[in-house]
Write a protein that holds these residues in place. Structure first.
Motif, short mmCIF file in Angstrom:
data_model
loop_
_atom_site.label_atom_id
_atom_site.label_comp_id
_atom_site.label_asym_id
_atom_site.label_seq_id
_atom_site.Cartn_x
_atom_site.Cartn_y
_atom_site.Cartn_z
N HIS A 26 0.86 -1.17 -0.02
CA HIS A 26 0.06 0.02 -0.13
C HIS A 26 0.84 1.40 -0.15
CE1 HIS A 26 -3.72 -2.08 0.90
NE2 HIS A 26 -2.91 -3.02 1.32
N LYS A 27 2.18 1.13 0.45
CA LYS A 27 3.01 2.35 0.57
C LYS A 27 4.42 1.95 0.00
CE LYS A 27 1.93 3.00 4.75
NZ LYS A 27 1.76 3.54 6.02
N SER B 204 -8.98 -5.32 -0.60
CA SER B 204 -7.95 -4.36 -0.32
C SER B 204 -6.80 -4.58 -0.99
CB SER B 204 -8.14 -4.05 1.00
OG SER B 204 -7.51 -4.65 1.87
N ASP B 205 -6.35 -5.79 -1.19
CA ASP B 205 -5.00 -5.81 -1.62
C ASP B 205 -5.04 -6.10 -3.24
OD1 ASP B 205 -3.54 -6.13 0.88
OD2 ASP B 205 -3.91 -8.21 1.12
N PRO C 202 -3.47 -2.69 -4.86
CA PRO C 202 -1.93 -2.34 -4.69
C PRO C 202 -1.09 -3.38 -5.35
CG PRO C 202 -3.42 -2.04 -2.79
CD PRO C 202 -4.05 -2.67 -3.64
#
Length: 221
Positions: A132-133, A153-154, A157
């Motif tokens: 994510h970062k 949510s993965d 990313p």
């Protein structure tokens, strides 16, 4: 390598593992109970917090064996994402490939370093990578990973990591148990950005048989 340290409550035991004609002694977590108890005490019992990094996944064994036999160029730089135990990267390193092993869990990173040193593998490095970062500008010829997607949510990313970190002309190889339906949404989104091909392979061990799928992704022309 830096000297990352495992927490003192994590006891290890060696297990022999042979893939592609090469044998390594992998230090594994002996007892999962202290880790589970710790999560329960912190109120983090949902699947997102389960320590997936402690398991040697069947998909990683199949992916490793397949990559070892594809005749990879030793001049290529390889990135393993969500490496966990780092099985694929450790074995590729043992075969002389230059590999960057990444995860976002401190204990996983420390254990990968310990296993690289334990097996005297000098062609791998271990680095923290948060999907994510992402904190690196590097790119790689090959990106690989096993059992990556467990949460919606993965999906985006991981696709962004592949888009930005895979060199032009490079390939990504992702493996998972065919029963792992969480990969389906990822694949539907990934085909918008990449050309995909798929290969099914059987894994037999521990008294059971699993079907593993390996997906090859490359940038669309």
């Amino acid at each position: 390598m830096t000297q990352l340290l495992l927490r003192p409550n994590i006891e290890l035991e060696p297990k022999a593992l042979a893939i592609g004609g090469r044998r390594l002694e992998i230090l594994c977590v002996k007892n999962l109970e202290p880790l589970i108890s710790e999560l329960e005490a912190e109120g983090r019992q949902e699947i997102a917090h389960f320590p997936f990094w402690v398991k040697i996944w069947e998909a990683s064994i199949v992916l490793t064996d397949w990559l070892v036999h594809t005749g990879l160029d030793n001049n290529q730089e390889i990135l393993e994402i969500g490496a966990g135990m780092g099985i694929t990267g450790l074995f590729l390193g043992a075969f002389g490939h230059r590999v960057t092993l990444t995860d976002n869990h401190a204990d996983a990173l420390a254990l990968m370093e310990k296993n690289a040193a334990h097996n005297k593998i000098e062609t791998v490095r271990v680095s923290d990578l948060d999907w994510h970062k992402p904190n690196t500008d590097e790119t790689w010829d090959i990106i690989c990973g096993s059992e990556l997607i467990y949460r919606k949510s993965d999906v985006d990313p991981v696709i962004e990591i592949l888009k930005k970190k895979l060199k032009s002309g490079g390939k990504a190889y992702l493996a998972h148990d065919i029963a792992r339906m969480s990969m389906m949404e990822f694949l539907m989104e990934a085909e918008k950005e990449f050309d995909l091909s798929h290969k099914g392979m059987a894994f037999t061990g521990m008294g059971e048989k699993k079907q593993i799928v390996i997906h090859t992704l490359k940038h669309k022309a």
